[in-house]
Design a protein around this motif. Structure first.
Motif, PDB file in Angstrom:
ATOM      1  N   ILE A  80       0.836  -1.203   0.000  1.00  0.00           N
ATOM      2  CA  ILE A  80       0.000   0.000   0.000  1.00  0.00           C
ATOM      3  C   ILE A  80       0.871   1.252   0.000  1.00  0.00           C
ATOM      4  CG2 ILE A  80      -1.633   1.340   1.393  1.00  0.00           C
ATOM      5  CD1 ILE A  80      -2.848  -1.326   2.319  1.00  0.00           C
ATOM      6  N   LEU A  81       1.915   1.261   0.827  1.00  0.00           N
ATOM      7  CA  LEU A  81       2.788   2.442   0.897  1.00  0.00           C
ATOM      8  C   LEU A  81       3.606   2.599  -0.383  1.00  0.00           C
ATOM      9  CD1 LEU A  81       3.897   2.148   4.622  1.00  0.00           C
ATOM     10  CD2 LEU A  81       2.280   3.786   3.624  1.00  0.00           C
ATOM     11  N   ASP A  82       3.976   1.483  -1.010  1.00  0.00           N
ATOM     12  CA  ASP A  82       4.665   1.568  -2.315  1.00  0.00           C
ATOM     13  C   ASP A  82       3.753   2.221  -3.345  1.00  0.00           C
ATOM     14  OD1 ASP A  82       6.919   0.370  -1.312  1.00  0.00           O
ATOM     15  OD2 ASP A  82       6.440  -1.635  -2.054  1.00  0.00           O
ATOM     16  N   ARG A  83       2.498   1.814  -3.348  1.00  0.00           N
ATOM     17  CA  ARG A  83       1.554   2.408  -4.298  1.00  0.00           C
ATOM     18  C   ARG A  83       1.390   3.910  -4.033  1.00  0.00           C
ATOM     19  NH1 ARG A  83      -4.180   0.286  -4.851  1.00  0.00           N
ATOM     20  NH2 ARG A  83      -4.113   1.884  -6.491  1.00  0.00           N
ATOM     21  N   ALA A  84       1.396   4.312  -2.764  1.00  0.00           N
ATOM     22  CA  ALA A  84       1.260   5.732  -2.439  1.00  0.00           C
ATOM     23  C   ALA A  84       2.394   6.545  -3.047  1.00  0.00           C
ATOM     24  CB  ALA A  84       1.225   5.918  -0.923  1.00  0.00           C
TER      25      ALA A  84
END
Length: 1003
Positions: A660-664
Motif C-alpha cells: 500500500i505504501l509503495d503504491r502511495a
C-alpha cells in the motif's frame, strides 16, 4: 376522592397494619393502635433506627399504592361514591383480627383469612351492588398484600434491633418487588366459575414467576449465565409495518462518530413506532425480526405483564387477558398442541389440576393472549404445519389475540395474510434505544448482588463508562444494533472491569460466534441441533460467500448462485458427508443470524461489517494480499483492508502495508487515500516490523496537519492512534489548519481528544473559536463546558445547542451573548436564567411562549422564534429598544393587535400566516425595510393592502394568493420598492403584476 388519594390511603392502611403486628408483638396488645412512628419510637432504640423503620414502611405503602392506583383510576370513572367503598375497606381492616395468631390459624393463606374475617366482622351497610362488588375485590386484594408482606418480614427481636435493621435496610424495596411480581387477583380479571378463578390465579402466579427472567451475562468460567428479572431489564423497541412481501431495508454502514444529539429521544422521530403502540393496532400480529432483535424477550414480557395485569399506556386494555405462551421449538418432531396442552411448556406442574376445558374457555371468551414463539426454530418441513394449526385454531376461536414471531427468512410478511395477520418488523435500536438498554441492563444486574464481578455500588460507573465508549466509538454503536449484541457488549464490559478491547477484531469475533453458533446451541434450537456443521464449518462457508460478494463489489447475490458456491465449497470439505448446497445455504440464512433475504430470491449479510470482517479473514486464509493491495484506494474496500491487517500473519502484514505504501509513492492520484488506509490499519495490527513502522510514521506525517474541509472526516477514520501525532495547540499553524485540526480531534473523540482540545483554548482566531464551540456537540456537555468553554471568551460568538444536555452547563457560561437552540425546546421561561443576550434563535420552540420573559434580555438585537408554539404578550416586543430583526412563527396566533415594533426594527419575518391573520398592525411600521410573509397554504391575509402601502419596503411573499388580492375591494397599486413572489397563486395575465416603480421577481 381521587384514585390517587384512595390508593394512598389503602396502601398506608395495609402497611401500618403490618407494622403494628411486626413491632407490637404478642406481649403488647395496648400498643397495637399506635401509629408506625409512635411504635418505632417505643420499640426501636435510637432516633436513627426509628426513622429507618418509618421509611421502610412508607416504601411498603408506596408499593401497595403502585399496585392499586391503575385499577382505581379505571374503576372510579363509573362510580361517584368510590370514597365510601375505600372507607369501608379501611374500617374492616381496623375491626378485623389480623394478629399473628389469626394468621397462623388461617395457615397464612389469604383466602382462609378473608373467610374468617367475613364471618367475624359485620359487612358494611348501605352499599349498592356496584359498591359491594368493588368493596369485595379491594378488600380481598388488600388482604392478599397484607399476608404477603407479613410473611416476608423477618422475626423482630428488640434486643437485636440494630443488627436486624442493618439486615433489613432494603426491606421496603424487597417487599415492593414481591408485590410487583403478584399477578392480578380479580381487579382486572373477568368473572368465571370458582374453579376457573382459583386455577387462573395459580397459573398467573406461575407465569409471573417462571417467565420473569432473562439471561444477562456469563463469566468465562460459568456454565450457566446470570438470570435477572426480565420486567426490570425490558426496554421498549421500535417496530415498523411490514406490509410488503419482501422487506428491503437500508443496511447500517460504518460511519463517523455521531454527535450527542443523536443520543436524545426525538418525539415522533425514528424508523418506527414503539412496538407496544404497534401491537395495539391489530389483534393478530406476525412479528418478524433478525437474530437477537428481541422477539422472544418481547413475548415473555407480554406474558409476564398480562399475568400481573400491569399494562399501561397503549396496551392498558390488555389487562385481564390470560397469557398462553407456546415455544414452538418444544414441538419439533411432535404434534402441535391442542388447547388443553398449550400450558405444558410453562405450567406443566399445574396441568394436572387444571379444570377441564379451562384453556378452551379462555380462548372462546376472547380472554386469552396467545403468544407463539419461534416459527424459524422449527425445521423447514414443520413450518407449514404451524400455519395450518393456527388456521384451524383461529377458525374455532376467532376472538383471541395472537402474536407470532419468526425470523424473516422463515416467514415472509404475507405468511399469515390469509388469516388477517398484520406484519410488523422489529427495527435495529436507535442510539436512544441503546442508551435505554444499557441503563436498564445495569439496573437489572444490581439484583445479582454478590454474584457480580464488581461491587453493586460500582455499577453506575460501569454504566457511564460503557455509554461513553459507545458514544465515542462509532463501530461499537454500529455493532450494538440488537439487544443480543448490546447485551454482549454490556457483559464483556462488566467482566473486563470497564474495559472493551480497542481492537475491533475481538468484538466482531465474539459477535460472530454468538450469532452463528453459541446462542442456538445453548437454547437447543431443533433447526440448529439438526445441523451436522460445526462452528468452524459454518464460518468457512460464510467466509467464502463474503469474499465472493466483496470480490465482485456486491452487497447481495442471487440465492441460486449462492447455493452453487456453497455446494462447491462443501465438496472441498472432505471431512463432511455429502450435503446439498441449497439446503445448507437456507439453513445458514435461517439460523446463522448473519444472512437474510432482502428481496425474493436474493441474499445478503445483515450488516456490512460482518461481510467485511469475513471477507478479510478469507483473504488472509487464502493469501489474497495482492488483491487487497490493488484495491486499497477504493472506499468500498477500506474496512476489509483494515481488518485483513488484523487477520494476517507477519509475512502477510509486511506485504499488505508495504504494498500500500509503495503504491502511495508510485501513484500520486491515490497517494492520500492509500496513506490514510495504511495509517488506519494501525488499529488492528498486532505487531509490525521496525521498517514498516517507520514508513507508517512517515506516511502519517505527510497527511498532517489537516487543511481542507474534507480532511477531518478522512483523518478521523485513522482513530485514536492519530491523536499522538496531532499538534497540542494552534501555535505555528495557520488559522485554517488549526480549525481543521480541532474538527479532526472532535470527530475522533474520547478523553484523550478532550485533553488535546484544551490546548487550543487560548487561540482567539475566529475559525478556531468556531470549531471549538461546534466541538461541544461531540463530548459530554458538562465536562466540555467546564474544561473548554468556561475558559473561552464567548461574547459575540454564536453558541449553538444541539441537545438538551447542554442547557444546564450553558447557564453557567456567563459570557454567552448569542445563542441558537436547534433541538425541541419547551422551557421558554427558563431563558430568564441566562445572562443578557443580544442574539437569540430557537428553531424548534414548543408549547406556550410568553414573550414577557424577554424583558430579561433588553439588549436583544436579533430574535427568531420558530416552531410549534402559541405566543402570548406580543406587546412585550416593544420594550426591546435595540431589536433590529424579528422572525416569528405565528401558529395559533392570528391576532397581531398587540404587536408593537420599535423604530429600530428594520427586518421582520412572519411564518404560518393564514387567512385570519390581520396584518394591519404593520401598516404604521414605516421604518421597516424588509418583510417576509410565509403561508402554510394559499390564502389572502387580512390587511395585506396596508403592507403594500409601505413605500421603500422589500417585500417577499411565500404561498400567498396574489390573484385574490388583485381582485379584492382593498386592492391598490403597491408602493413597495421590491416584490418577490415564491410559490404564490398568480393571475393568469402576467401583465397584471406590472406596477410602476416596483421591481417584481417571480420564483
Amino acid at each position: 376522592m381521587s384514585a390517587e388519594a384512595a390508593a394512598l390511603r389503602l396502601g398506608t392502611t395495609v402497611a401500618n397494619t403490618a407494622a403494628q403486628i411486626w413491632l407490637g408483638g404478642k406481649r403488647r396488645e395496648q400498643e397495637r393502635h399506635l401509629s408506625v412512628e409512635e411504635l418505632a419510637r417505643v420499640r426501636v432504640p435510637g432516633v436513627k433506627f426509628s426513622r429507618s423503620v418509618k421509611r421502610q414502611f412508607e416504601q411498603i405503602a408506596d408499593a401497595v399504592f403502585d399496585r392499586l392506583e391503575p385499577f382505581l383510576e379505571h374503576e372510579f370513572r363509573g362510580l361517584s361514591s368510590a370514597g365510601v367503598v375505600v372507607d369501608a375497606v379501611c374500617d374492616t381492616f381496623a375491626a378485623a383480627d389480623l394478629s399473628d395468631e389469626a394468621l397462623l390459624a388461617a395457615d397464612a393463606q389469604p383466602a382462609e383469612l378473608i373467610r374468617r374475617i367475613t364471618r367475624a366482622v359485620r359487612a358494611p351497610v348501605g352499599l349498592n351492588e356496584a359498591e359491594s362488588s368493588l368493596y369485595e375485590r379491594l378488600f380481598a386484594e388488600c388482604v392478599e398484600y397484607y399476608v404477603r408482606i407479613v410473611r416476608g418480614l423477618p422475626v423482630f427481636e428488640e434486643r437485636a434491633a440494630a443488627e436486624l435493621l442493618v439486615r433489613t435496610s432494603t426491606l421496603g424495596g424487597e417487599v415492593a418487588r414481591l408485590l410487583e411480581r403478584l399477578p392480578d387477583r380479580s381487579l382486572f380479571a373477568p368473572e368465571g366459575t370458582d374453579q376457573d378463578t382459583a386455577f387462573r390465579r395459580r397459573y398467573l402466579e406461575l407465569v409471573s414467576e417462571s417467565l420473569d427472567e432473562v439471561e444477562l451475562f456469563r463469566r468465562a468460567s460459568d456454565r450457566a449465565a446470570a438470570q435477572v428479572r426480565l420486567s426490570v431489564a425490558y426496554v421498549s423497541l421500535r417496530a415498523t409495518g411490514d406490509d410488503s412481501v419482501w422487506r428491503r431495508t437500508a443496511r447500517s454502514l460504518p460511519r463517523l462518530r455521531a454527535d450527542m444529539s443523536d443520543w436524545e429521544e426525538a418525539g415522533g422521530e425514528g424508523s418506527g413506532m414503539r412496538v407496544e403502540a404497534a401491537l395495539r393496532g391489530s389483534s393478530r400480529v406476525l412479528l418478524r425480526g433478525e437474530a437477537g432483535s428481541g422477539k422472544t424477550t418481547l413475548l415473555r414480557w407480554l406474558a409476564v405483564t398480562a399475568a400481573r395485569g400491569a399494562f399501561t399506556g397503549e396496551l392498558t386494555e390488555w389487562n385481564g387477558l390470560t397469557p398462553v405462551f407456546v415455544k414452538l421449538r418444544e414441538y419439533s418432531g411432535r404434534t402441535l398442541p391442542a388447547p388443553e396442552a398449550m400450558l405444558d411448556g410453562v405450567a406443566a406442574p399445574l396441568t394436572g389440576i387444571m379444570p377441564r376445558g379451562w384453556v378452551e374457555r379462555q380462548l372462546d371468551g376472547g380472554r386469552a393472549l396467545l403468544l407463539i414463539d419461534g416459527v424459524d426454530e422449527l425445521l423447514d418441513r414443520e413450518r407449514r404445519a404451524v400455519r395450518d394449526w393456527l388456521r384451524r385454531l383461529l377458525s374455532t376461536y376467532g376472538g383471541v389475540r395472537v402474536v407470532v414471531t419468526s425470523r424473516p427468512a422463515a416467514a415472509g410478511a404475507d405468511w399469515l395474510r390469509r388469516e388477517d395477520f398484520a406484519a410488523l418488523h422489529l427495527d435495529r435500536m436507535t442510539p436512544p434505544d441503546l442508551a435505554a438498554f444499557v441503563r436498564q441492563w445495569h439496573q437489572a444486574v444490581r439484583e445479582l448482588g454478590d454474584e457480580l464481578p464488581c461491587g453493586v455500588d460500582d455499577l453506575p460507573q460501569y454504566e457511564q463508562s460503557l455509554l461513553t465508549s459507545l458514544k465515542d466509538r462509532a463501530h461499537l454503536q454500529s455493532l450494538a444494533g440488537t439487544p443480543l449484541l448490546a447485551a454482549m457488549l454490556c457483559a464483556m464490559h462488566l467482566n473486563r472491569g470497564r474495559q472493551l478491547p480497542r481492537d475491533r477484531m475481538e468484538l466482531y469475533r465474539s459477535a460472530l460466534h454468538t450469532l452463528v453458533h453459541d446462542r442456538d446451541a445453548n437454547r437447543n434450537v431443533p433447526s440448529a441441533v439438526d445441523s451436522a456443521l460445526s462452528l468452524g464449518d459454518k464460518l468457512i462457508l460464510l467466509r467464502d460467500l463474503a469474499w465472493r460478494l466483496s470480490d465482485n463489489n456486491r452487497s447481495e447475490i442471487a440465492l441460486e448462485q449462492a447455493a452453487v458456491h456453497v455446494g462447491a465449497r462443501l465438496r472441498a470439505m472432505r471431512h463432511l458427508e455429502p450435503m446439498d448446497g441449497e439446503s445448507v445455504l437456507r439453513r445458514l440464512r435461517d439460523r446463522s443470524g448473519l444472512l437474510r433475504s432482502p428481496a425474493q430470491g436474493r441474499l445478503d449479510f445483515v450488516h456490512r461489517t460482518f461481510q467485511e470482517y469475513l471477507a478479510a479473514e478469507e483473504a488472509a486464509e487464502e493469501d489474497r494480499i495482492g488483491n487487497l493491495v490493488g484495491r486499497a484506494h477504493l472506499d468500498l474496500w477500506r474496512e476489509t483492508v483494515i481488518m485483513a491487517a488484523g487477520h494476517a500473519n507477519a509475512r502477510q502484514r509486511e506485504e499488505l502495508l508495504g504494498g500500500i505504501l509503495d503504491r502511495a509513492e508510485q501513484e500520486p492520484r491515490y497517494a492520500r487515500a492509500l496513506r490514510l488506509v495504511a495509517a488506519s490499519c494501525q488499529e488492528t495490527l498486532p505487531s509490525v516490523s521496525a521498517g514498516v513502522a517507520a514508513r507508517l510514521e512517515e506516511a502519517v506525517s505527510r497527511l498532517l496537519p489537516p487543511r481542507r474541509e474534507t480532511d477531518p472526516p478522512a483523518l478521523a477514520t485513522v482513530g485514536p492512534s492519530l491523536l499522538r501525532r496531532l499538534p497540542r495547540s494552534g501555535a505555528g499553524l495557520t488559522e485554517k489548519a488549526a480549525a481543521q485540526t480541532v474538527r479532526t480531534v472532535a470527530l475522533i473523540g474520547g478523553e484523550e481528544a478532550l485533553g488535546v482540545l484544551e490546548g487550543f483554548v487560548g487561540d482567539g482566531r475566529d475559525d478556531v473559536v468556531r470549531a471549538l464551540i461546534d466541538a461541544w456537540a461531540y463530548f459530554d456537555a458538562e465536562l466540555y463546558a467546564d474544561r473548554v468553554l468556561s475558559r473561552m471568551p464567548l461574547k459575540a460568538r454564536s453558541v449553538k445547542l444541539t441537545h438538551s444536555g447542554q442547557w444546564r452547563p450553558l447557564t453557567r457560561l456567563e459570557s454567552v451573548t448569542s445563542l441558537e437552540i436547534g433541538y425541541p425546546f419547551m422551557e421558554f421561561a427558563a431563558l430568564s436564567e441566562l445572562s443578557a443576550l443580544t442574539d437569540l434563535v430557537l428553531f424548534e420552540l414548543r408549547g406556550e411562549v410568553d414573550l414577557q420573559v424577554l424583558r430579561s434580555h433588553p439588549a436583544l438585537d436579533f430574535l427568531a422564534l420558530i416552531g410549534d408554539m402559541s405566543v402570548k404578550h406580543l406587546g412585550a416586543l416593544r420594550e426591546l429598544e435595540r431589536l433590529k430583526a424579528l422572525f416569528l412563527y405565528l401558529g395559533d396566533t392570528s391576532q397581531l393587535g398587540d404587536l408593537r415594533l420599535g423604530e429600530s426594527v428594520h427586518t421582520v419575518g412572519l411564518s404560518s400566516v393564514g387567512a385570519s391573520t390581520d396584518l394591519s398592525v404593520l401598516g404604521g411600521c414605516y421604518h421597516l425595510r424588509t418583510l417576509h410573509l410565509f403561508a402554510d397554504e394559499p390564502c389572502l391575509p387580512k390587511g395585506l393592502h396596508t403592507v403594500f402601502a409601505l413605500a421603500g419596503l422589500r417585500l417577499t411573499l411565500h404561498g400567498l394568493d396574489i390573484a385574490a388580492w388583485l381582485e379584492s375591494p382593498d386592492f391598490a397599486p403597491p408602493k413597495v420598492r421590491q416584490l418577490s413572489l415564491h410559490r404564490c397563486v398568480l393571475p393568469s395575465d402576467p401583465g397584471a403584476l406590472e406596477f410602476p416603480g416596483v421591481d417584481v421577481h417571480i420564483h
